[in-house]
Design a protein around this motif. Structure first.
Motif, PDB file in Angstrom:
ATOM      1  N   GLU A 171       0.833  -1.203   0.000  1.00 46.67           N
ATOM      2  CA  GLU A 171       0.000   0.000   0.000  1.00 46.67           C
ATOM      3  C   GLU A 171       0.870   1.256   0.000  1.00 46.67           C
ATOM      4  OE1 GLU A 171      -2.591  -0.410   3.367  1.00 46.67           O
ATOM      5  OE2 GLU A 171      -3.665  -2.098   2.474  1.00 46.67           O
ATOM      6  N   LEU A 172       1.902   1.260   0.839  1.00 45.91           N
ATOM      7  CA  LEU A 172       2.804   2.405   0.878  1.00 45.91           C
ATOM      8  C   LEU A 172       3.502   2.574  -0.466  1.00 45.91           C
ATOM      9  CD1 LEU A 172       4.198   4.731   2.329  1.00 45.91           C
ATOM     10  CD2 LEU A 172       5.814   3.061   3.292  1.00 45.91           C
ATOM     11  N   GLY A 173       3.931   1.478  -1.076  1.00 43.70           N
ATOM     12  CA  GLY A 173       4.575   1.540  -2.386  1.00 43.70           C
ATOM     13  C   GLY A 173       3.655   2.137  -3.437  1.00 43.70           C
ATOM     14  N   GLN A 174       2.374   1.756  -3.408  1.00 45.87           N
ATOM     15  CA  GLN A 174       1.412   2.303  -4.368  1.00 45.87           C
ATOM     16  C   GLN A 174       1.247   3.816  -4.184  1.00 45.87           C
ATOM     17  OE1 GLN A 174      -0.106   0.814  -6.959  1.00 45.87           O
ATOM     18  NE2 GLN A 174       1.038  -1.042  -6.483  1.00 45.87           N
ATOM     19  N   VAL A 175       1.169   4.244  -2.923  1.00 47.88           N
ATOM     20  CA  VAL A 175       1.034   5.679  -2.638  1.00 47.88           C
ATOM     21  C   VAL A 175       2.267   6.433  -3.141  1.00 47.88           C
ATOM     22  CG1 VAL A 175       0.955   7.399  -0.778  1.00 47.88           C
ATOM     23  CG2 VAL A 175      -0.517   5.383  -0.673  1.00 47.88           C
ATOM     24  N   LEU A 176       3.434   5.902  -2.849  1.00 47.56           N
ATOM     25  CA  LEU A 176       4.667   6.561  -3.266  1.00 47.56           C
ATOM     26  C   LEU A 176       4.787   6.624  -4.783  1.00 47.56           C
ATOM     27  CD1 LEU A 176       7.166   5.015  -0.685  1.00 47.56           C
ATOM     28  CD2 LEU A 176       6.206   7.332  -0.685  1.00 47.56           C
ATOM     29  N   MET A 177       4.406   5.554  -5.461  1.00 46.71           N
ATOM     30  CA  MET A 177       4.450   5.572  -6.925  1.00 46.71           C
ATOM     31  C   MET A 177       3.469   6.595  -7.481  1.00 46.71           C
ATOM     32  SD  MET A 177       5.166   1.546  -7.933  1.00 46.71           S
ATOM     33  CE  MET A 177       3.674   1.434  -8.797  1.00 46.71           C
ATOM     34  N   HIS A 233      12.849   5.914   0.028  1.00 48.77           N
ATOM     35  CA  HIS A 233      11.909   6.119   1.134  1.00 48.77           C
ATOM     36  C   HIS A 233      12.278   5.182   2.288  1.00 48.77           C
ATOM     37  CE1 HIS A 233       8.111   6.226   3.360  1.00 48.77           C
ATOM     38  NE2 HIS A 233       7.943   7.418   2.795  1.00 48.77           N
ATOM     39  N   GLU A 234      12.730   5.776   3.382  1.00 47.53           N
ATOM     40  CA  GLU A 234      13.219   4.994   4.527  1.00 47.53           C
ATOM     41  C   GLU A 234      12.135   4.105   5.139  1.00 47.53           C
ATOM     42  OE1 GLU A 234      16.371   4.726   5.597  1.00 47.53           O
ATOM     43  OE2 GLU A 234      16.940   6.002   3.913  1.00 47.53           O
ATOM     44  N   GLY A 235      10.920   4.608   5.200  1.00 48.40           N
ATOM     45  CA  GLY A 235       9.827   3.816   5.785  1.00 48.40           C
ATOM     46  C   GLY A 235       9.546   2.564   4.977  1.00 48.40           C
ATOM     47  N   LEU A 236       9.560   2.700   3.666  1.00 46.28           N
ATOM     48  CA  LEU A 236       9.328   1.544   2.799  1.00 46.28           C
ATOM     49  C   LEU A 236      10.471   0.543   2.920  1.00 46.28           C
ATOM     50  CD1 LEU A 236       7.465   0.265   0.657  1.00 46.28           C
ATOM     51  CD2 LEU A 236       8.926   1.337  -1.055  1.00 46.28           C
ATOM     52  N   LEU A 237      11.686   1.037   2.979  1.00 47.61           N
ATOM     53  CA  LEU A 237      12.834   0.146   3.121  1.00 47.61           C
ATOM     54  C   LEU A 237      12.783  -0.610   4.449  1.00 47.61           C
ATOM     55  CD1 LEU A 237      15.663   2.394   1.650  1.00 47.61           C
ATOM     56  CD2 LEU A 237      14.444   0.522   0.536  1.00 47.61           C
ATOM     57  N   ALA A 238      12.371   0.076   5.508  1.00 48.71           N
ATOM     58  CA  ALA A 238      12.263  -0.582   6.818  1.00 48.71           C
ATOM     59  C   ALA A 238      11.189  -1.666   6.787  1.00 48.71           C
ATOM     60  CB  ALA A 238      11.949   0.448   7.898  1.00 48.71           C
ATOM     61  N   LEU A 239      10.052  -1.382   6.146  1.00 50.89           N
ATOM     62  CA  LEU A 239       8.995  -2.393   6.020  1.00 50.89           C
ATOM     63  C   LEU A 239       9.479  -3.576   5.193  1.00 50.89           C
ATOM     64  CD1 LEU A 239       5.682  -0.404   5.446  1.00 50.89           C
ATOM     65  CD2 LEU A 239       6.143  -2.064   7.242  1.00 50.89           C
ATOM     66  N   SER A 240      10.211  -3.309   4.141  1.00 49.01           N
ATOM     67  CA  SER A 240      10.743  -4.368   3.297  1.00 49.01           C
ATOM     68  C   SER A 240      11.682  -5.279   4.085  1.00 49.01           C
ATOM     69  CB  SER A 240      11.475  -3.773   2.104  1.00 49.01           C
ATOM     70  OG  SER A 240      12.030  -4.786   1.302  1.00 49.01           O
ATOM     71  N   GLN A 241      12.531  -4.689   4.890  1.00 47.09           N
ATOM     72  CA  GLN A 241      13.442  -5.484   5.716  1.00 47.09           C
ATOM     73  C   GLN A 241      12.680  -6.312   6.742  1.00 47.09           C
ATOM     74  OE1 GLN A 241      16.167  -2.569   7.250  1.00 47.09           O
ATOM     75  NE2 GLN A 241      17.495  -2.682   5.449  1.00 47.09           N
ATOM     76  N   LYS A 242      11.618  -5.730   7.310  1.00 47.11           N
ATOM     77  CA  LYS A 242      10.819  -6.458   8.288  1.00 47.11           C
ATOM     78  C   LYS A 242      10.127  -7.652   7.630  1.00 47.11           C
ATOM     79  CE  LYS A 242       7.374  -5.871  11.881  1.00 47.11           C
ATOM     80  NZ  LYS A 242       6.522  -4.937  12.608  1.00 47.11           N
TER      81      LYS A 242
END
Length: 74
Positions: free
Chosen positions: A17-23, A32-41
């Motif tokens: 969802e965050l990726g869609q918003v950012l795109m 985007h640090e938040g997206l990268l953190a979610l990806s790592q999680k």
């Protein structure tokens, strides 16, 4: 293990969802640090899930007495 799978799926949905918003806002995903953190999680949850599945499968084979070595073909 079901709880772990559900947690991974929930975090994966949040990440998508965050990726869609950012795109939609033309923001590079890799910056985007938040997206990268979610990806790592999500990655870590996926690794943990696969390890748990492997351990469960390993116990089943050991308990069942299955031998994985091929017999000598002489």
């Amino acid at each position: 293990m079901i709880r772990l799978y559900e947690e991974m799926e929930q975090e994966r949905r949040r990440m998508n969802e965050l990726g869609q918003v950012l795109m939609g806002q033309s923001i590079p995903l890799s910056e985007h640090e938040g997206l990268l953190a979610l990806s790592q999680k999500v990655d870590q949850l996926m690794i943990t899930l696969h390890q748990a599945k492997f351990k469960q499968t390993e116990r089943q084979y050991v308990r069942g007495g299955v031998d994985f070595e091929a017999p000598n073909m002489v």
